[in-house]
Design an enzyme around this catalytic site. Structure first.
Site, PDB file in Angstrom:
ATOM      1  N   GLY A 199       0.829  -1.204   0.000  1.00 19.08           N
ATOM      2  CA  GLY A 199       0.000   0.000   0.000  1.00 19.08           C
ATOM      3  C   GLY A 199       0.855   1.243   0.000  1.00 19.08           C
ATOM      4  O   GLY A 199       2.063   1.207   0.245  1.00 19.08           O
ATOM      5  N   LYS A 205      -0.729   0.724   7.020  1.00 16.99           N
ATOM      6  CA  LYS A 205      -0.172  -0.632   7.146  1.00 16.99           C
ATOM      7  C   LYS A 205       0.156  -0.973   8.591  1.00 16.99           C
ATOM      8  O   LYS A 205      -0.119  -2.078   9.056  1.00 16.99           O
ATOM      9  CB  LYS A 205       1.084  -0.762   6.270  1.00 16.99           C
ATOM     10  CG  LYS A 205       0.812  -0.654   4.782  1.00 16.99           C
ATOM     11  CD  LYS A 205       2.062  -0.858   3.954  1.00 16.99           C
ATOM     12  CE  LYS A 205       3.121   0.192   4.256  1.00 16.99           C
ATOM     13  NZ  LYS A 205       2.667   1.568   3.936  1.00 16.99           N
ATOM     14  N   THR A 207      -1.160   0.297  11.344  1.00 20.17           N
ATOM     15  CA  THR A 207      -2.420   0.108  12.068  1.00 20.17           C
ATOM     16  C   THR A 207      -3.023  -1.249  11.755  1.00 20.17           C
ATOM     17  O   THR A 207      -3.490  -1.963  12.648  1.00 20.17           O
ATOM     18  CB  THR A 207      -3.417   1.216  11.687  1.00 20.17           C
ATOM     19  OG1 THR A 207      -2.851   2.483  12.008  1.00 20.17           O
ATOM     20  CG2 THR A 207      -4.730   1.046  12.431  1.00 20.17           C
ATOM     21  N   GLU A 228       8.113  -3.593   8.388  1.00 24.23           N
ATOM     22  CA  GLU A 228       9.134  -3.085   7.487  1.00 24.23           C
ATOM     23  C   GLU A 228      10.361  -2.661   8.295  1.00 24.23           C
ATOM     24  O   GLU A 228      10.226  -2.029   9.349  1.00 24.23           O
ATOM     25  CB  GLU A 228       8.580  -1.891   6.703  1.00 24.23           C
ATOM     26  CG  GLU A 228       9.297  -1.614   5.421  1.00 24.23           C
ATOM     27  CD  GLU A 228       8.515  -0.681   4.499  1.00 24.23           C
ATOM     28  OE1 GLU A 228       8.744  -0.732   3.289  1.00 24.23           O
ATOM     29  OE2 GLU A 228       7.677   0.093   5.000  1.00 24.23           O
ATOM     30  N   TYR A 248      15.219  11.125   1.296  1.00 21.35           N
ATOM     31  CA  TYR A 248      14.188  12.158   1.179  1.00 21.35           C
ATOM     32  C   TYR A 248      14.795  13.557   1.024  1.00 21.35           C
ATOM     33  O   TYR A 248      14.214  14.420   0.355  1.00 21.35           O
ATOM     34  CB  TYR A 248      13.257  12.121   2.399  1.00 21.35           C
ATOM     35  CG  TYR A 248      12.211  11.033   2.336  1.00 21.35           C
ATOM     36  CD1 TYR A 248      11.428  10.863   1.197  1.00 21.35           C
ATOM     37  CD2 TYR A 248      12.004  10.168   3.409  1.00 21.35           C
ATOM     38  CE1 TYR A 248      10.469   9.868   1.126  1.00 21.35           C
ATOM     39  CE2 TYR A 248      11.045   9.169   3.351  1.00 21.35           C
ATOM     40  CZ  TYR A 248      10.276   9.027   2.208  1.00 21.35           C
ATOM     41  OH  TYR A 248       9.321   8.033   2.133  1.00 21.35           O
ATOM     42  N   GLU A 284       5.450  -6.688   5.941  1.00 24.87           N
ATOM     43  CA  GLU A 284       5.107  -5.351   5.470  1.00 24.87           C
ATOM     44  C   GLU A 284       5.930  -5.016   4.227  1.00 24.87           C
ATOM     45  O   GLU A 284       7.128  -4.868   4.295  1.00 24.87           O
ATOM     46  CB  GLU A 284       5.358  -4.316   6.577  1.00 24.87           C
ATOM     47  CG  GLU A 284       4.888  -2.919   6.212  1.00 24.87           C
ATOM     48  CD  GLU A 284       5.050  -1.933   7.348  1.00 24.87           C
ATOM     49  OE1 GLU A 284       4.668  -0.771   7.177  1.00 24.87           O
ATOM     50  OE2 GLU A 284       5.576  -2.332   8.419  1.00 24.87           O
ATOM     51  N   ASP A 290       8.993  -2.832  -4.111  1.00 27.68           N
ATOM     52  CA  ASP A 290      10.173  -1.990  -4.350  1.00 27.68           C
ATOM     53  C   ASP A 290      10.398  -1.818  -5.848  1.00 27.68           C
ATOM     54  O   ASP A 290      10.575  -0.698  -6.334  1.00 27.68           O
ATOM     55  CB  ASP A 290      11.415  -2.628  -3.712  1.00 27.68           C
ATOM     56  CG  ASP A 290      11.357  -2.636  -2.192  1.00 27.68           C
ATOM     57  OD1 ASP A 290      10.615  -1.829  -1.622  1.00 27.68           O
ATOM     58  OD2 ASP A 290      12.052  -3.468  -1.586  1.00 27.68           O
ATOM     59  N   ARG A 344      -3.153  11.555   6.359  1.00 22.69           N
ATOM     60  CA  ARG A 344      -2.646  10.708   7.447  1.00 22.69           C
ATOM     61  C   ARG A 344      -1.155  10.928   7.658  1.00 22.69           C
ATOM     62  O   ARG A 344      -0.664  10.861   8.785  1.00 22.69           O
ATOM     63  CB  ARG A 344      -2.929   9.237   7.121  1.00 22.69           C
ATOM     64  CG  ARG A 344      -4.404   8.892   7.167  1.00 22.69           C
ATOM     65  CD  ARG A 344      -4.697   7.487   6.660  1.00 22.69           C
ATOM     66  NE  ARG A 344      -6.134   7.225   6.662  1.00 22.69           N
ATOM     67  CZ  ARG A 344      -6.713   6.197   6.065  1.00 22.69           C
ATOM     68  NH1 ARG A 344      -5.955   5.317   5.400  1.00 22.69           N
ATOM     69  NH2 ARG A 344      -8.024   6.028   6.106  1.00 22.69           N
ATOM     70  N   GLU A 353       9.668  12.287   6.372  1.00 25.78           N
ATOM     71  CA  GLU A 353       8.677  12.435   5.312  1.00 25.78           C
ATOM     72  C   GLU A 353       8.235  13.874   5.087  1.00 25.78           C
ATOM     73  O   GLU A 353       7.264  14.123   4.365  1.00 25.78           O
ATOM     74  CB  GLU A 353       7.453  11.562   5.625  1.00 25.78           C
ATOM     75  CG  GLU A 353       7.759  10.079   5.624  1.00 25.78           C
ATOM     76  CD  GLU A 353       6.607   9.225   6.115  1.00 25.78           C
ATOM     77  OE1 GLU A 353       6.685   7.986   5.971  1.00 25.78           O
ATOM     78  OE2 GLU A 353       5.629   9.799   6.646  1.00 25.78           O
TER      79      GLU A 353
END
Length: 511
Positions: A199, A205, A207, A228, A248, A284, A290, A344, A353
């Site tokens: 996802g 994921k 949760t 993960e 990032y 996960e 990937d 979210r 992020e």
């Protein structure tokens, strides 16, 4: 006799002065047999200080108190290492724990478990020896004892390594005794399935794995969760590099490096979780998301150049083909719109992020859709369940019949062709603390999907075995004198020895 009196007097004086010494601000409090939560603060009025328990024991009980102090020596050592006594715990909280500790008394029979380690185990959900055995079976069976020792130290908080080693050895020997006479090499491999939970970023994921898979009757005893390996991406090597943050911050510089390391950590994670005992392993994400989603995204954004994508592909296929544990038995696709995922993500505020944009999430969403969900126009990409043989379609429960699809297409890696995928709607925000029925509905769908894939796999195995038997029955090796060829003379035996007759005929009959 008069020479002994001063010595006796000095002993009595020391006993009388002991409370003052124990409360000195320059000396940590000693509590050999009292509560490990006793407060170690200096007291202004010495006259109100009570003697410690080991001084208050009567003559008849002194030996008993000394034995109790010796038995708790391990916990006193931990208290000393942590720098003295902890904070005082309110009496109500202590009473609240007393029932759980009482029910967990069997843990005290394990070498290395004293009252303090008992509390730590109970706080982590280990109410008895059975839970520790199950932990060992699920995560550490067939591995080095050091793995469980590290878990007990780092995750449970058992400070002394020798205590963790004693607990691990006791549990290992208990499990080995229970499995004596069983072919343990066949337990995990023959019956265990692996599903990869896929996802978009922030789709839910974590949760799903923690609240639904861990807290429902339908899945709690069925699944082992493999999250993960984000912690490994945030702490690399002795210099503790955060490669996730670096990616990032400078994606055009670190895209290939990051994706390369992600693959390596997934291989490590698969090896570490390969020997679990529970029937279903939920991982996960996967190496396929990937490749099919994230590597495609960074390549299209020109963060990975043509040379780097060629290098990635050059080792991806052969490595995956040589490691069958990376190939799941099914996928679970948690589906939500990019806008919902972005909201979210803003709420959880993971530091790395901060630079992820809504456009980037939209690109990831499109790639998930083209990979795991059938197109409405019926274009190639997946094979709908309705196109399967009737005996397989009919085995799907009604509430997941429209949610299961089979992956197929030229863009799909050959190892996951025809692998089933369950699509779950995660668009709506659900408070699983209040909406228990919604949580159980998700769990039931996963459990039904597991049963479907399990039956399909068992059916495929049976067909393969029957097929092999039928082929063996049809093959007749030539008798002495060679092989007759129509319209020709007898084929010499020297020619027959130049090829594997059984293999050649098997290939011919299977076409």
């Amino acid at each position: 006799m008069h020479k002994l009196l001063p010595r006796a007097a000095s002993v009595l004086y020391a006993a009388a002065a002991a409370p003052l010494l124990l409360s000195s601000p320059r000396m940590p409090a000693l509590c050999l047999a009292g509560s490990p939560f006793a407060t170690s603060r200096p007291v202004a009025n010495p006259s109100r200080i009570r003697s410690p328990p080991w001084l208050r024991c009567g003559g008849g009980r002194r030996g008993l108190c000394s034995a109790e102090a010796a038995r708790r020596g391990g916990d006193a050592e931990e208290e000393k290492e942590k720098g003295g006594g902890g904070r005082a715990v309110p009496e109500r909280r202590q009473r609240g724990r007393s029932d759980a500790l009482g029910e967990s008394g069997e843990l005290l029979a394990i070498p290395g478990v004293g009252p303090r380690n008992l509390r730590k185990l109970v706080d982590k959900g280990f109410d008895g020896v059975a839970q520790l055995k199950q932990l060992y079976r699920d995560k550490f069976f067939g591995k080095s004892n050091e793995k469980m020792v590290e878990f007990l130290q780092n995750s449970v908080g058992i400070i002394h390594k020798n205590h963790a080693e004693s607990i691990t050895l006791f549990i290992k020997e208990s499990v080995d005794e229970e499995l004596k006479g069983t072919d343990t090499s066949k337990l995990p491999k023959n019956r265990r399935l692996t599903f990869c939970v896929e996802g978009n970023i922030s789709v839910g994921k974590t949760t799903f794995l923690q609240r639904i898979a861990n807290e429902t009757i339908e899945l709690r005893d069925l699944v082992e969760i493999v999250p993960e390996p984000i912690a490994k991406w945030q702490d690399v090597g002795p210099e503790h590099f955060n490669i996730l943050d670096a990616f990032y911050a400078e994606p055009e510089r670190y895209a290939y490096t990051f994706q390369n390391y992600v693959f390596v950590t997934r291989v490590m994670q698969e090896k570490e979780s390969a020997c679990g005992m529970k029937p279903l392993r939920l991982m996960e994400r996967s190496v396929f998301s990937d490749r099919m989603v994230f590597v495609r995204a960074v390549h299209e954004a020109n963060w990975m150049n043509e040379m780097e994508i060629s290098i990635y592909d050059s080792w991806f296929d052969p490595v995956v083909s040589s490691l069958p544990g990376l190939i799941p038995d099914g996928f679970i696709y948690l589906r939500a719109s990019p806008d919902t995922c972005h909201k979210r993500m803003m709420v959880r505020k993971r530091s790395e992020e901060g630079g992820v944009t809504l456009d980037y999430l939209r690109g990831l969403h499109e790639k998930h859709e083209s990979w795991l969900l059938p197109s409405k126009g019926g274009a190639s990409g997946v094979l709908s369940v309705s196109q399967l043989p009737v005996h397989l379609e009919g085995s799907l429960p009604a509430d997941i019949r429209d949610r299961v699809f089979y992956l197929e297409g030229d863009h799909m890696h050959s190892s996951i062709q025809k692998v089933p995928a369950l699509v779950l709607d995660c668009e709506h925000d659900i408070d699983f603390n209040k909406d228990i029925e919604a949580k159980r509905q998700y769990a039931r769908q996963v459990a039904e999907f597991f049963e479907f894939v399990k039956k399909k796999k068992e059916s495929s195995t049976a067909e393969t075995i029957d097929g092999d038997k039928s082929i063996n029955k049809q093959i007749m090796l030539p008798q002495s004198g060679g092989l007759w060829v129509p319209g020709s003379s007898r084929l010499p035996e020297s020619a027959l020895k130049s090829f594997d007759f059984r293999r050649t005929m098997s290939s011919f009959l299977s076409t």
